[in-house]
Design an enzyme around this catalytic site. Structure first.
Site, mmCIF file in Angstrom:
data_model
loop_
_atom_site.group_PDB
_atom_site.id
_atom_site.type_symbol
_atom_site.label_atom_id
_atom_site.label_comp_id
_atom_site.label_asym_id
_atom_site.label_seq_id
_atom_site.Cartn_x
_atom_site.Cartn_y
_atom_site.Cartn_z
ATOM 1 N N TYR A 298 0.819 -1.215 0.000
ATOM 2 C CA TYR A 298 0.000 0.000 0.000
ATOM 3 C C TYR A 298 0.852 1.264 0.000
ATOM 4 O O TYR A 298 0.384 2.340 -0.352
ATOM 5 C CB TYR A 298 -0.971 0.022 1.202
ATOM 6 C CG TYR A 298 -2.047 -1.052 1.120
ATOM 7 C CD1 TYR A 298 -1.935 -2.113 0.235
ATOM 8 C CD2 TYR A 298 -3.169 -1.009 1.918
ATOM 9 C CE1 TYR A 298 -2.905 -3.100 0.157
ATOM 10 C CE2 TYR A 298 -4.155 -1.981 1.850
ATOM 11 C CZ TYR A 298 -4.004 -3.033 0.962
ATOM 12 O OH TYR A 298 -4.974 -3.998 0.895
ATOM 13 N N LYS B 39 3.191 -15.667 2.937
ATOM 14 C CA LYS B 39 3.149 -16.458 1.691
ATOM 15 C C LYS B 39 4.601 -16.776 1.346
ATOM 16 O O LYS B 39 5.104 -16.444 0.275
ATOM 17 C CB LYS B 39 2.429 -15.640 0.601
ATOM 18 C CG LYS B 39 2.110 -16.387 -0.676
ATOM 19 C CD LYS B 39 1.039 -17.448 -0.530
ATOM 20 C CE LYS B 39 0.911 -18.254 -1.825
ATOM 21 N NZ LYS B 39 0.014 -19.416 -1.693
ATOM 22 N N ASP C 50 -3.307 -18.202 2.183
ATOM 23 C CA ASP C 50 -4.466 -18.874 1.568
ATOM 24 C C ASP C 50 -5.035 -19.911 2.533
ATOM 25 O O ASP C 50 -6.250 -20.034 2.715
ATOM 26 C CB ASP C 50 -4.111 -19.480 0.200
ATOM 27 C CG ASP C 50 -2.753 -20.165 0.162
ATOM 28 O OD1 ASP C 50 -2.021 -20.141 1.176
ATOM 29 O OD2 ASP C 50 -2.414 -20.748 -0.892
ATOM 30 N N ASP D 240 -5.442 -6.676 5.554
ATOM 31 C CA ASP D 240 -6.632 -5.964 5.066
ATOM 32 C C ASP D 240 -7.698 -6.981 4.657
ATOM 33 O O ASP D 240 -8.873 -6.869 5.022
ATOM 34 C CB ASP D 240 -6.227 -5.078 3.874
ATOM 35 C CG ASP D 240 -7.366 -4.199 3.395
ATOM 36 O OD1 ASP D 240 -8.294 -3.940 4.188
ATOM 37 O OD2 ASP D 240 -7.329 -3.767 2.227
ATOM 38 N N ASP E 227 -11.344 -8.289 6.957
ATOM 39 C CA ASP E 227 -12.729 -8.211 6.458
ATOM 40 C C ASP E 227 -13.409 -9.568 6.626
ATOM 41 O O ASP E 227 -14.567 -9.651 7.041
ATOM 42 C CB ASP E 227 -12.765 -7.795 4.975
ATOM 43 C CG ASP E 227 -12.997 -6.294 4.801
ATOM 44 O OD1 ASP E 227 -12.561 -5.535 5.683
ATOM 45 O OD2 ASP E 227 -13.618 -5.891 3.796
HETATM 46 C C1 IPM Z 1 -9.263 -0.738 6.032
HETATM 47 C C2 IPM Z 1 -9.757 -0.117 4.772
HETATM 48 C C3 IPM Z 1 -8.648 0.712 4.184
HETATM 49 C C4 IPM Z 1 -7.459 -0.193 3.942
HETATM 50 C C5 IPM Z 1 -9.001 1.435 2.891
HETATM 51 C C6 IPM Z 1 -10.229 2.287 3.051
HETATM 52 C C7 IPM Z 1 -7.835 2.220 2.347
HETATM 53 O O1 IPM Z 1 -10.180 -1.096 3.892
HETATM 54 O O2 IPM Z 1 -8.991 -0.008 6.995
HETATM 55 O O3 IPM Z 1 -9.129 -1.955 6.059
HETATM 56 O O4 IPM Z 1 -7.475 -0.951 2.997
HETATM 57 O O5 IPM Z 1 -6.517 -0.148 4.704
HETATM 58 MG MG MG Z 2 -9.937 -3.031 4.559
#
Ligand code: IPM
Ligand code: MG
Length: 356
Positions: A142, A187, A219, A243, A247
């Site tokens: 990133y 990985k 994975d 990231d 989620d």
């Molecule tokens: C998170 C979000 C951010 C990230 C985005 C909005 C840039 O998805 O905090 O996980 O990917 O870090």
């Molecule tokens: Mg995120």
């Protein structure tokens, strides 16, 4: 204690949940005799619209001048559908992390028994799952060198030894304070950067004899999280993998709207819900404020104000038990509560709670 809080409400449902977080924080401070001041600052699309920059220097200054940042959410669809947009709300978040040196993102995945039925997983699989994902937040792809042309593009996933060591230290320390199990997710069968992570983790592990350390390819970890989420105690991983996995973690609990997070490092720590700005719900008073409110609990706990954090957690559990819930988690036939009403109920609970 005297607390100076920067309030970055951002976009979408951000301002609505932020207001509830602030009110709860104020109530807890009144209760325990702390003084607190809140300074609002612009971030995200709101900041782009106002001053053309998703993380203005004035906001950085306010954050640096505060003890903690209470952050809500950024993101606006008008930027998502425009690949040519030069500046995006998300850049505000990345800039904040970088400029405040927030290299460690702590995302707990917790289950709430009354919400297990909301999980996409079978309740018997996910009941009792309780782990923390520690995501490296200011390195890797990133932030690595990027190139973008019409027919070729790349992002580089670079990590240095000090960056890896400092995040692993955070992870080992968490594991030691929890159930003593650390899973390093990488990985390493493909990526050079992952091999460096693994090598350094293996070097450090003997310094933590009380922690059982294992290594898992990303994975496989993604799979294991849905097959057997109770396997994990603390997992640590690089920015991109973290990231994605966080989620996944947030939905398996069935309580995405309840999960807070902390980002810590060298500068002012930031506390925020893991969910996003949910632009479709903006202004409708339907967003769940609990993740924001639990971010305030994490904030207190960060300053070792354990009773303050515990009272918030108790109030949140009581609200769930009393079915004072926003629509997405309300039981069938249950009364309708909005963002504001849930927040107000929790504030009343805190005001009325006897002090131990
Ligand atoms: C998170 C979000 C951010 C990230 C985005 C909005 C840039 O998805 O905090 O996980 O990917 O870090
Ligand atoms: Mg995120």
């Amino acid at each position: 204690m005297n607390l100076k809080i920067a309030v970055l409400a951002g976009d979408g449902i951000g301002p609505e949940i932020s207001a509830q977080g602030v009110d709860v924080m104020q109530a807890v401070c009144n209760k325990f005799g702390h003084s607190v001041s809140f300074t609002p600052a612009l971030v995200g699309a709101a900041a782009i619209d106002a001053v053309g920059d998703p993380f203005p220097s004035e906001t950085l200054r306010i954050c640096q001048d505060s003890d903690a940042v209470l952050f809500s959410a950024v993101g606006d669809p008008k930027f998502d559908n425009d690949p040519s947009a030069k500046v995006r709300p998300e850049q505000g978040l990345l800039a904040m992390r970088k400029q405040l040196g927030l290299f460690a993102n702590i995302r707990p995945v917790e289950t709430f028994p009354c919400l297990l039925h909301n999980s996409p997983l079978r309740p018997d699989l996910v009941a009792g799952a309780d782990f923390i994902c520690i995501r490296e937040l200011t390195g890797g792809m990133y932030f690595g060198e990027k190139f973008e042309s019409d027919d070729r593009a790349y992002d580089t996933n670079a990590y240095t030894r000090p960056e890896i060591e400092r995040i692993l230290r955070v992870a080992f320390d968490y594991a030691r304070r929890r159930r003593g199990h650390l899973t390093v997710v990488d990985k390493a069968n493909v990526l050079a950067s992952s091999r460096l992570w693994r090598k350094i983790a293996q070097e450090m592990a003997p310094q933590y004899p009380d922690v059982t350390t294992d290594y898992m390819y990303v994975d496989n970890a993604a799979m294991r999280m849905i097959q057997d989420p109770r396997f994990f105690d603390v997992m640590v991983t690089e920015n991109t993998f973290g990231d994605i996995l966080t989620d996944e973690g947030s939905v398996i609990s069935g309580s995405m709207g309840l999960l807070p997070s902390a980002s810590t490092g060298t500068g002012t720590p930031v506390f925020e819900p893991i969910h996003g700005s949910w632009p479709q719900a903006k202004g409708l008073n339907i967003a769940n404020p609990l993740a924001q409110i639990l971010s305030v609990a994490m904030l207190f706990e960060y300053f070792d104000l354990k009773a303050e954090g515990a009272l918030i957690r108790q109030a949140v559990n009581a609200s769930l038990d009393a079915c004072v819930r926003t629509p997405e988690i309300q039981v069938e036939g249950g009364e309708k509560y909005g963002t504001k009403e849930v927040g107000e109920w929790i504030v009343r609970y805190i005001n009325d709670a006897p002090l131990a």
